[in-house]
Design an enzyme around this catalytic site. Sequence first.
Site, PDB file in Angstrom:
ATOM      1  N   SER A 187      -0.409   3.156  -5.071  1.00 30.34           N
ATOM      2  CA  SER A 187       1.045   3.251  -5.224  1.00 30.34           C
ATOM      3  C   SER A 187       1.380   3.912  -6.550  1.00 30.34           C
ATOM      4  O   SER A 187       0.724   3.658  -7.556  1.00 30.34           O
ATOM      5  CB  SER A 187       1.676   1.857  -5.209  1.00 30.34           C
ATOM      6  OG  SER A 187       1.472   1.239  -3.970  1.00 30.34           O
ATOM      7  N   LEU A 208      -1.707  -0.970  -3.910  1.00 30.45           N
ATOM      8  CA  LEU A 208      -2.833  -0.110  -3.533  1.00 30.45           C
ATOM      9  C   LEU A 208      -2.348   1.326  -3.391  1.00 30.45           C
ATOM     10  O   LEU A 208      -1.452   1.597  -2.586  1.00 30.45           O
ATOM     11  CB  LEU A 208      -3.429  -0.568  -2.193  1.00 30.45           C
ATOM     12  CG  LEU A 208      -3.941  -1.997  -2.126  1.00 30.45           C
ATOM     13  CD1 LEU A 208      -4.335  -2.346  -0.705  1.00 30.45           C
ATOM     14  CD2 LEU A 208      -5.112  -2.175  -3.072  1.00 30.45           C
ATOM     15  N   TRP A 226       0.857  -1.183   0.000  1.00 32.33           N
ATOM     16  CA  TRP A 226       0.000   0.000   0.000  1.00 32.33           C
ATOM     17  C   TRP A 226       0.893   1.231   0.000  1.00 32.33           C
ATOM     18  O   TRP A 226       1.805   1.335   0.823  1.00 32.33           O
ATOM     19  CB  TRP A 226      -0.905  -0.030   1.223  1.00 32.33           C
ATOM     20  CG  TRP A 226      -1.751   1.194   1.405  1.00 32.33           C
ATOM     21  CD1 TRP A 226      -2.206   2.045   0.441  1.00 32.33           C
ATOM     22  CD2 TRP A 226      -2.247   1.692   2.645  1.00 32.33           C
ATOM     23  NE1 TRP A 226      -2.959   3.039   0.996  1.00 32.33           N
ATOM     24  CE2 TRP A 226      -2.987   2.846   2.352  1.00 32.33           C
ATOM     25  CE3 TRP A 226      -2.126   1.279   3.954  1.00 32.33           C
ATOM     26  CZ2 TRP A 226      -3.622   3.596   3.340  1.00 32.33           C
ATOM     27  CZ3 TRP A 226      -2.760   2.016   4.933  1.00 32.33           C
ATOM     28  CH2 TRP A 226      -3.507   3.153   4.618  1.00 32.33           C
ATOM     29  N   SER A 227       0.655   2.159  -0.910  1.00 31.80           N
ATOM     30  CA  SER A 227       1.374   3.417  -0.996  1.00 31.80           C
ATOM     31  C   SER A 227       2.866   3.123  -1.172  1.00 31.80           C
ATOM     32  O   SER A 227       3.243   2.417  -2.106  1.00 31.80           O
ATOM     33  CB  SER A 227       1.066   4.254   0.252  1.00 31.80           C
ATOM     34  OG  SER A 227       1.629   5.540   0.167  1.00 31.80           O
ATOM     35  N   PHE A 228       3.718   3.634  -0.297  1.00 30.31           N
ATOM     36  CA  PHE A 228       5.155   3.355  -0.377  1.00 30.31           C
ATOM     37  C   PHE A 228       5.414   1.852  -0.407  1.00 30.31           C
ATOM     38  O   PHE A 228       6.315   1.378  -1.097  1.00 30.31           O
ATOM     39  CB  PHE A 228       5.871   3.997   0.818  1.00 30.31           C
ATOM     40  CG  PHE A 228       7.299   3.581   0.968  1.00 30.31           C
ATOM     41  CD1 PHE A 228       8.282   4.128   0.154  1.00 30.31           C
ATOM     42  CD2 PHE A 228       7.662   2.647   1.923  1.00 30.31           C
ATOM     43  CE1 PHE A 228       9.613   3.741   0.290  1.00 30.31           C
ATOM     44  CE2 PHE A 228       8.979   2.259   2.063  1.00 30.31           C
ATOM     45  CZ  PHE A 228       9.961   2.808   1.244  1.00 30.31           C
TER      46      PHE A 228
END
Length: 180
Positions: free
Chosen positions: A104, A102, A75-77
């Site tokens: 990202s 997600l 998720w993200s990073f």
Amino acid sequence: GGEDGVPLFCVHPSDGGVLPYLPLREIWPTGHPIWGLRALPGQANEPESVEEMAARYLGELRAVSGRGPVHLLGWSFGGLVAFEMARQLLSAGRDVGHIVLLDSEPLTQSEAEDSEGALVREFGWQLCRRVGADGVEPLPGDWSELTRRVHAEGWLAADDEAQLQQAFQTFCRHVRMGRR
């Protein structure tokens, strides 16, 4: 669940925690292990790059998952790290099941967006999303004002100040790593 199914490894977002993945335990199929890979800030020799972080997490993954395929979720990073983990696994000839990213994307913001104020604001927005307060008025770019607001809104107990500061430092480190 048991240990016979393909495991899922969830890579932390920029704050380093894995609690947002907790609800997956309720829906993940029985028999398929689920693991959270969280950052452990403040330890000696912290990774300096996404590639190094991915390699370290792969060491942990190999210790618990044997040689079969794995699923990766970031998720993200964490999506950047999960993608790099998949790249390294495939380069080593290992099967990778699904790779799920997600929210990202490559982190390519300008230097102005890497300022302390911009980072404080982005961290504040992420905190708002975690506590379900997405519709709040604009957040400050000043740390002391953000912590005052966090306490006033009841998002954090007063004795958790050190934990919030540690999460912010981890967030900044990961954002900068992702941009490199």
